[in-house]
Write a protein that holds these residues in place. Sequence first.
Motif, mmCIF file in Angstrom:
data_model
loop_
_atom_site.group_PDB
_atom_site.id
_atom_site.type_symbol
_atom_site.label_atom_id
_atom_site.label_comp_id
_atom_site.label_asym_id
_atom_site.label_seq_id
_atom_site.Cartn_x
_atom_site.Cartn_y
_atom_site.Cartn_z
ATOM 1 N N GLU A 42 -61.471 -39.663 -9.337
ATOM 2 C CA GLU A 42 -60.803 -39.213 -10.265
ATOM 3 C C GLU A 42 -59.116 -39.628 -9.927
ATOM 4 O OE1 GLU A 42 -62.869 -35.025 -10.837
ATOM 5 O OE2 GLU A 42 -61.828 -35.485 -9.148
ATOM 6 N N VAL A 43 -58.741 -39.878 -8.738
ATOM 7 C CA VAL A 43 -57.387 -40.287 -8.707
ATOM 8 C C VAL A 43 -57.161 -41.790 -9.166
ATOM 9 C CG1 VAL A 43 -55.746 -40.974 -6.927
ATOM 10 C CG2 VAL A 43 -56.994 -39.126 -6.677
ATOM 11 N N LEU A 44 -58.372 -42.653 -9.032
ATOM 12 C CA LEU A 44 -58.438 -44.073 -9.409
ATOM 13 C C LEU A 44 -58.252 -44.046 -10.961
ATOM 14 C CD1 LEU A 44 -58.763 -47.104 -9.123
ATOM 15 C CD2 LEU A 44 -61.077 -46.474 -9.372
ATOM 16 N N GLN A 45 -59.058 -43.461 -11.683
ATOM 17 C CA GLN A 45 -59.222 -43.112 -13.182
ATOM 18 C C GLN A 45 -57.896 -42.750 -13.679
ATOM 19 O OE1 GLN A 45 -62.001 -40.449 -14.796
ATOM 20 N NE2 GLN A 45 -61.503 -40.876 -16.905
ATOM 21 N N LEU A 46 -57.159 -41.765 -13.170
ATOM 22 C CA LEU A 46 -55.981 -41.064 -13.586
ATOM 23 C C LEU A 46 -54.650 -42.224 -13.248
ATOM 24 C CD1 LEU A 46 -56.286 -37.365 -12.633
ATOM 25 C CD2 LEU A 46 -56.401 -38.327 -14.929
ATOM 26 N N ALA A 47 -54.847 -42.836 -12.103
ATOM 27 C CA ALA A 47 -53.998 -43.755 -11.743
ATOM 28 C C ALA A 47 -53.751 -44.946 -12.516
ATOM 29 C CB ALA A 47 -54.009 -44.217 -10.267
ATOM 30 N N GLN A 48 -55.030 -45.395 -13.010
ATOM 31 C CA GLN A 48 -55.245 -46.786 -13.746
ATOM 32 C C GLN A 48 -54.567 -46.497 -15.244
ATOM 33 O OE1 GLN A 48 -59.420 -47.631 -13.439
ATOM 34 N NE2 GLN A 48 -58.928 -49.400 -11.823
ATOM 35 N N GLU A 49 -54.465 -45.097 -15.608
ATOM 36 C CA GLU A 49 -53.806 -44.996 -16.922
ATOM 37 C C GLU A 49 -52.402 -45.399 -16.938
ATOM 38 O OE1 GLU A 49 -54.888 -41.025 -17.801
ATOM 39 O OE2 GLU A 49 -56.925 -41.373 -17.995
ATOM 40 N N LYS A 50 -51.956 -44.972 -15.341
ATOM 41 C CA LYS A 50 -50.498 -45.475 -15.342
ATOM 42 C C LYS A 50 -50.025 -46.864 -14.973
ATOM 43 C CE LYS A 50 -49.429 -40.827 -13.538
ATOM 44 N NZ LYS A 50 -48.803 -40.422 -14.782
ATOM 45 N N ASN A 51 -51.143 -47.369 -14.236
ATOM 46 C CA ASN A 51 -50.873 -48.780 -13.646
ATOM 47 C C ASN A 51 -52.433 -49.594 -13.737
ATOM 48 O OD1 ASN A 51 -50.846 -51.391 -12.207
ATOM 49 N ND2 ASN A 51 -49.164 -50.346 -11.049
ATOM 50 N N SER A 52 -52.686 -50.518 -14.728
ATOM 51 C CA SER A 52 -53.975 -50.677 -14.962
ATOM 52 C C SER A 52 -54.519 -51.658 -13.487
ATOM 53 C CB SER A 52 -54.248 -51.447 -16.195
ATOM 54 O OG SER A 52 -53.438 -52.545 -16.305
ATOM 55 N N ASP A 53 -53.528 -52.104 -12.867
ATOM 56 C CA ASP A 53 -53.928 -53.203 -11.660
ATOM 57 C C ASP A 53 -54.200 -52.338 -10.421
ATOM 58 O OD1 ASP A 53 -53.060 -55.138 -13.677
ATOM 59 O OD2 ASP A 53 -50.723 -55.112 -12.632
#
Length: 148
Positions: A42-53
């Motif tokens: 879930e952290v990965l999914q939400l963080a990728q919305e901020k920084n796709s890298d």
Amino acid sequence: MRDKPSIKEIENRFTDYKLTPQRRAVLEVFFENSDHHLSAEEVLQLAQEKNSDIGFATIYRALDLLEELEIIHKMNFGDGRSRYELTHTEKEHHHHHLVCLKCDAILEVKDDLLFKLEENIEREQEFKIYDHRLQFYGYCKDCQQKGE
């Protein structure tokens, strides 16, 4: 609601580490979801919305560092996945969880029902308690109503 640390308090903990854009994105995820118990996925999914890298390896390294710096803490609710939440302030360190065995919902109990017990232990055992955690397992209201 529990007291959460301020961004400034957290930034002050990065004295020996760089607060990279990826780490900042992970921190923002926790601040924006402070009432949730997030898995690494879930952290990965939400963080990728901020920084796709951001990838899984970066997330796990960030989670390990944030846990080491006592910004977040890891919990295990018996479902095979670690979950993380923002560490609360020392003013209010006690909270307990209700875990639904059907839908995996995690709810927080706002009352500290163990306060007197903790005081007795500290006095009688001369043991300074920093924190405690208590988890109750059962079925949430929605699952009960569905007859599950």
